[in-house]
Design a protein around this motif. Sequence first.
Motif, PDB file in Angstrom:
ATOM      1  N   ALA A  39       0.831  -1.211   0.000  1.00 11.73           N
ATOM      2  CA  ALA A  39       0.000   0.000   0.000  1.00 11.73           C
ATOM      3  C   ALA A  39       0.863   1.257   0.000  1.00 11.73           C
ATOM      4  O   ALA A  39       0.582   2.212  -0.736  1.00 11.73           O
ATOM      5  CB  ALA A  39      -0.939  -0.002   1.201  1.00 11.73           C
ATOM      6  N   LEU A  40       1.929   1.278   0.804  1.00  9.18           N
ATOM      7  CA  LEU A  40       2.821   2.450   0.832  1.00  9.18           C
ATOM      8  C   LEU A  40       3.442   2.693  -0.538  1.00  9.18           C
ATOM      9  O   LEU A  40       3.469   3.829  -1.014  1.00  9.18           O
ATOM     10  CB  LEU A  40       3.942   2.256   1.856  1.00  9.18           C
ATOM     11  CG  LEU A  40       3.621   2.536   3.312  1.00  9.18           C
ATOM     12  CD1 LEU A  40       4.843   2.243   4.187  1.00  9.18           C
ATOM     13  CD2 LEU A  40       3.142   3.953   3.536  1.00  9.18           C
ATOM     14  N   LYS A  41       3.922   1.638  -1.171  1.00  5.10           N
ATOM     15  CA  LYS A  41       4.569   1.770  -2.479  1.00  5.10           C
ATOM     16  C   LYS A  41       3.608   2.269  -3.544  1.00  5.10           C
ATOM     17  O   LYS A  41       4.009   2.988  -4.455  1.00  5.10           O
ATOM     18  CB  LYS A  41       5.202   0.442  -2.893  1.00  5.10           C
ATOM     19  CG  LYS A  41       6.470   0.156  -2.129  1.00  5.10           C
ATOM     20  CD  LYS A  41       7.120  -1.134  -2.557  1.00  5.10           C
ATOM     21  CE  LYS A  41       8.392  -1.314  -1.761  1.00  5.10           C
ATOM     22  NZ  LYS A  41       8.716  -2.690  -1.506  1.00  5.10           N
ATOM     23  N   ARG A  42       2.336   1.889  -3.443  1.00  2.00           N
ATOM     24  CA  ARG A  42       1.336   2.321  -4.438  1.00  2.00           C
ATOM     25  C   ARG A  42       1.160   3.836  -4.447  1.00  2.00           C
ATOM     26  O   ARG A  42       0.670   4.403  -5.415  1.00  2.00           O
ATOM     27  CB  ARG A  42      -0.009   1.667  -4.146  1.00  2.00           C
ATOM     28  CG  ARG A  42      -0.231   0.366  -4.852  1.00  2.00           C
ATOM     29  CD  ARG A  42      -1.709  -0.019  -4.872  1.00  2.00           C
ATOM     30  NE  ARG A  42      -2.365   0.147  -3.598  1.00  2.00           N
ATOM     31  CZ  ARG A  42      -2.666  -0.840  -2.762  1.00  2.00           C
ATOM     32  NH1 ARG A  42      -2.374  -2.075  -3.080  1.00  2.00           N
ATOM     33  NH2 ARG A  42      -3.275  -0.592  -1.619  1.00  2.00           N
ATOM     34  N   ASN A  43       1.548   4.498  -3.381  1.00  2.00           N
ATOM     35  CA  ASN A  43       1.377   5.948  -3.295  1.00  2.00           C
ATOM     36  C   ASN A  43       2.446   6.721  -4.067  1.00  2.00           C
ATOM     37  O   ASN A  43       2.306   7.921  -4.261  1.00  2.00           O
ATOM     38  CB  ASN A  43       1.385   6.393  -1.831  1.00  2.00           C
ATOM     39  CG  ASN A  43       0.099   6.061  -1.138  1.00  2.00           C
ATOM     40  OD1 ASN A  43      -0.858   6.808  -1.241  1.00  2.00           O
ATOM     41  ND2 ASN A  43       0.062   4.927  -0.458  1.00  2.00           N
ATOM     42  N   PHE A  44       3.520   6.030  -4.458  1.00  2.00           N
ATOM     43  CA  PHE A  44       4.630   6.704  -5.133  1.00  2.00           C
ATOM     44  C   PHE A  44       5.059   5.928  -6.371  1.00  2.00           C
ATOM     45  O   PHE A  44       5.120   4.701  -6.355  1.00  2.00           O
ATOM     46  CB  PHE A  44       5.837   6.818  -4.180  1.00  2.00           C
ATOM     47  CG  PHE A  44       5.557   7.620  -2.949  1.00  2.00           C
ATOM     48  CD1 PHE A  44       5.593   9.009  -2.981  1.00  2.00           C
ATOM     49  CD2 PHE A  44       5.248   6.998  -1.751  1.00  2.00           C
ATOM     50  CE1 PHE A  44       5.331   9.758  -1.850  1.00  2.00           C
ATOM     51  CE2 PHE A  44       4.978   7.738  -0.607  1.00  2.00           C
ATOM     52  CZ  PHE A  44       5.014   9.118  -0.654  1.00  2.00           C
ATOM     53  N   SER A  45       5.404   6.659  -7.435  1.00  2.00           N
ATOM     54  CA  SER A  45       5.933   6.028  -8.642  1.00  2.00           C
ATOM     55  C   SER A  45       7.334   5.501  -8.332  1.00  2.00           C
ATOM     56  O   SER A  45       7.911   5.824  -7.287  1.00  2.00           O
ATOM     57  CB  SER A  45       6.014   7.056  -9.774  1.00  2.00           C
ATOM     58  OG  SER A  45       7.004   8.032  -9.462  1.00  2.00           O
ATOM     59  N   GLU A  46       7.885   4.722  -9.240  1.00  2.00           N
ATOM     60  CA  GLU A  46       9.246   4.187  -9.028  1.00  2.00           C
ATOM     61  C   GLU A  46      10.257   5.312  -8.839  1.00  2.00           C
ATOM     62  O   GLU A  46      11.117   5.248  -7.973  1.00  2.00           O
ATOM     63  CB  GLU A  46       9.661   3.287 -10.199  1.00  2.00           C
ATOM     64  CG  GLU A  46       9.215   1.859 -10.018  1.00  2.00           C
ATOM     65  CD  GLU A  46       9.823   0.945 -11.060  1.00  2.00           C
ATOM     66  OE1 GLU A  46      11.058   0.998 -11.274  1.00  2.00           O
ATOM     67  OE2 GLU A  46       9.050   0.160 -11.643  1.00  2.00           O
ATOM     68  N   SER A  47      10.165   6.351  -9.654  1.00  2.00           N
ATOM     69  CA  SER A  47      11.124   7.462  -9.533  1.00  2.00           C
ATOM     70  C   SER A  47      10.928   8.217  -8.217  1.00  2.00           C
ATOM     71  O   SER A  47      11.891   8.650  -7.596  1.00  2.00           O
ATOM     72  CB  SER A  47      11.037   8.405 -10.731  1.00  2.00           C
ATOM     73  OG  SER A  47       9.784   9.038 -10.776  1.00  2.00           O
ATOM     74  N   GLU A  48       9.669   8.362  -7.784  1.00  2.00           N
ATOM     75  CA  GLU A  48       9.412   9.029  -6.503  1.00  2.00           C
ATOM     76  C   GLU A  48       9.935   8.203  -5.327  1.00  2.00           C
ATOM     77  O   GLU A  48      10.438   8.760  -4.350  1.00  2.00           O
ATOM     78  CB  GLU A  48       7.909   9.288  -6.328  1.00  2.00           C
ATOM     79  CG  GLU A  48       7.363  10.351  -7.258  1.00  2.00           C
ATOM     80  CD  GLU A  48       5.850  10.399  -7.301  1.00  2.00           C
ATOM     81  OE1 GLU A  48       5.317  11.438  -7.728  1.00  2.00           O
ATOM     82  OE2 GLU A  48       5.184   9.408  -6.928  1.00  2.00           O
ATOM     83  N   GLN A  49       9.851   6.879  -5.448  1.00  2.00           N
ATOM     84  CA  GLN A  49      10.351   6.004  -4.380  1.00  2.00           C
ATOM     85  C   GLN A  49      11.861   6.157  -4.178  1.00  2.00           C
ATOM     86  O   GLN A  49      12.367   5.908  -3.088  1.00  2.00           O
ATOM     87  CB  GLN A  49      10.013   4.540  -4.675  1.00  2.00           C
ATOM     88  CG  GLN A  49       8.543   4.219  -4.502  1.00  2.00           C
ATOM     89  CD  GLN A  49       8.206   2.794  -4.865  1.00  2.00           C
ATOM     90  OE1 GLN A  49       8.985   1.876  -4.627  1.00  2.00           O
ATOM     91  NE2 GLN A  49       7.033   2.585  -5.446  1.00  2.00           N
ATOM     92  N   LYS A  50      12.566   6.580  -5.213  1.00  2.00           N
ATOM     93  CA  LYS A  50      14.016   6.811  -5.090  1.00  2.00           C
ATOM     94  C   LYS A  50      14.314   8.103  -4.337  1.00  2.00           C
ATOM     95  O   LYS A  50      15.405   8.296  -3.824  1.00  2.00           O
ATOM     96  CB  LYS A  50      14.658   6.847  -6.473  1.00  2.00           C
ATOM     97  CG  LYS A  50      14.636   5.508  -7.167  1.00  2.00           C
ATOM     98  CD  LYS A  50      15.153   5.582  -8.586  1.00  2.00           C
ATOM     99  CE  LYS A  50      15.029   4.222  -9.237  1.00  2.00           C
ATOM    100  NZ  LYS A  50      15.043   4.284 -10.673  1.00  2.00           N
TER     101      LYS A  50
END
Length: 173
Positions: free
Chosen positions: A93-104
């Motif tokens: 659920a946390l990861k769904r809130n951010f795109s791959e680039s945002e997660q970096k």
Amino acid sequence: MKTIVIYNSQTGFTKRYAEWIAEAAGADCLELSSAKKKDLAAYEAIIFGGWACAGGISKIKWFKGNIDKWADKKLIAFCVGGSPIENPEIDTALKRNFSESEQKKVKAFYCPGGFNYEKMSVPSKMMMKMFIKTLNAKKDKTEEDQEMIKMISSSYDISDKKYIEPILQYLEK
């Protein structure tokens, strides 16, 4: 490190965590509506907290809209919800809130809070009642379903200061 904690809280759990983090980190702490009017250029770290709503983080759009502008800052987001920290669906659920680039660029954390039906907005109360009704209507309820029904049928508080430790550790890195 000059840090600010910005939060959006509906029933008080996210505000509580924001204040705990700010106190422990020696950071400024502002409610989102006030933070939107403030120049955040002087801060080296920006921490945003919102409450969990259907797998999303409330008001995260504002924070995400500023990620590129804050490229030189340490960015942290935390989400406060009613699930225990052991819930295996939290990371997804946390990861769904951010795109791959945002997660970096953003490190996301989860803090268990609870439910306070007395402070909840009418639409949120209605949504929760519908969710409980849907779970109750399931023919083959799992043990998890039964536990969820029991847990969210009334107000409860599972918040604890210990859950801010990973956030503080990351902030200090």
